[in-house]
Design a protein around this motif. Sequence first.
Motif, PDB file in Angstrom:
ATOM      1  N   HIS A 168      -6.563   6.882  -1.931  1.00  0.00           N
ATOM      2  CA  HIS A 168      -5.266   7.359  -0.849  1.00  0.00           C
ATOM      3  C   HIS A 168      -5.446   6.754   0.837  1.00  0.00           C
ATOM      4  O   HIS A 168      -4.525   7.010   1.501  1.00  0.00           O
ATOM      5  N   CYS A 211       2.925   4.006  -3.346  1.00  0.00           N
ATOM      6  CA  CYS A 211       2.167   4.637  -3.613  1.00  0.00           C
ATOM      7  C   CYS A 211       2.557   5.753  -4.396  1.00  0.00           C
ATOM      8  O   CYS A 211       3.915   6.349  -3.825  1.00  0.00           O
ATOM      9  N   CYS A 221       1.451   8.811  -4.033  1.00  0.00           N
ATOM     10  CA  CYS A 221       1.186   9.958  -2.985  1.00  0.00           C
ATOM     11  C   CYS A 221       2.122   9.559  -2.340  1.00  0.00           C
ATOM     12  O   CYS A 221       2.499  11.279  -1.313  1.00  0.00           O
ATOM     13  N   CYS A 267      -1.606   2.417  -0.227  1.00  0.00           N
ATOM     14  CA  CYS A 267      -2.925   2.658  -0.243  1.00  0.00           C
ATOM     15  C   CYS A 267      -3.980   1.619  -0.364  1.00  0.00           C
ATOM     16  O   CYS A 267      -3.611   0.927  -1.799  1.00  0.00           O
TER      17      CYS A 267
HETATM   18 ZN   LIG Z   1      -1.666   6.531  -2.645  1.00  0.00          ZN
END
Ligand SMILES: [Zn+2]
Length: 311
Positions: free
Chosen positions: A160, A170, A172, A177
């Motif tokens: 990440h 992404c 996250c 990422c």
């Molecule tokens: Zn990520």
Amino acid sequence: MIGAVDIGGTKIAAGVADDAGKVLCKLETPTSGVRAYTDARKQITRMLRESAQIAKVEITGIGIGSTGLVYPITGEFGDMDFFPEWKGYNLVNDLASAFGVRAALENDGDASALGEAAWGAGKNKSRLIYVTVGTGIGGGIILDGQLYRGADKSHPEVGHHVIEASGPQCSCGFRGCWEALATGPAMAEWYKSKLPEDHGSAKELTAKEIFQFANEGHELAKEAVAREAHYLGLGLANLINLFVPEMIVLGGSIMKSLRLEDLRKVISQGCRFVPYEQTKLALASLGEDANLIGAARVWHHRFGRGTSQTI
Ligand SMILES: [Zn+2]
């Protein structure tokens, strides 16, 4: 003789490994049948006992490698994408009391890093980063022979770090990422997006198939492979700029098809302020049982003799 447990997104494996990291026996179960923690605990206990019985050995310690957020020191599970019901349970304590031995848990990327550093491609390397590239990107960092841990003994997420701030979304929270750009599914997604609208075949190609197409000379597939090497190489270059490890060990399904020389080429385009030539790239060498071997090594790393000198 170490009991080893590998908890992955699609299956859980358990077996026994000797002091040289050789798996003597292993059993597997799909995760679909063990969504509840108590079921998983019972299955894992059964698989460990049966493996020991089949191999005719006695388990003297247990190492666990697990996907998801885990707390290696307490042995508790945190937020786990694949097993949301497991949060707060402690497999380390449960297995330790069931078998009357010491047990240890690590994130599976860290476990594999420990395995490769002790018994695999990274043998005798004390500064090593392990990266696995498949449906996600994970890994582990070993510095001076010890597993690197962050605050509160946390596991850093190499997958990440942002490579392209305007890249694909992404899970996250960020865009672009490494994991959103250089995994198998990211490669397949990009390939699909470049196919003409009226493309007859609605078939979803896998990264493996795209690599095959590229080998057969298909232009778009060749472009997809070049793009994969570019983004994977950029992420590796970042790790080299930040850590200059002696070796980066690469595992995962994508590495079965991608050439290391293509990654080296990307790295050599930058990184000129560090001695990047000294970072060797190597393919993971522990094969199909790598995760289980890594899990066994988790025990050695935590409790084995001379842990401050050896991995
Ligand atoms: Zn990520």
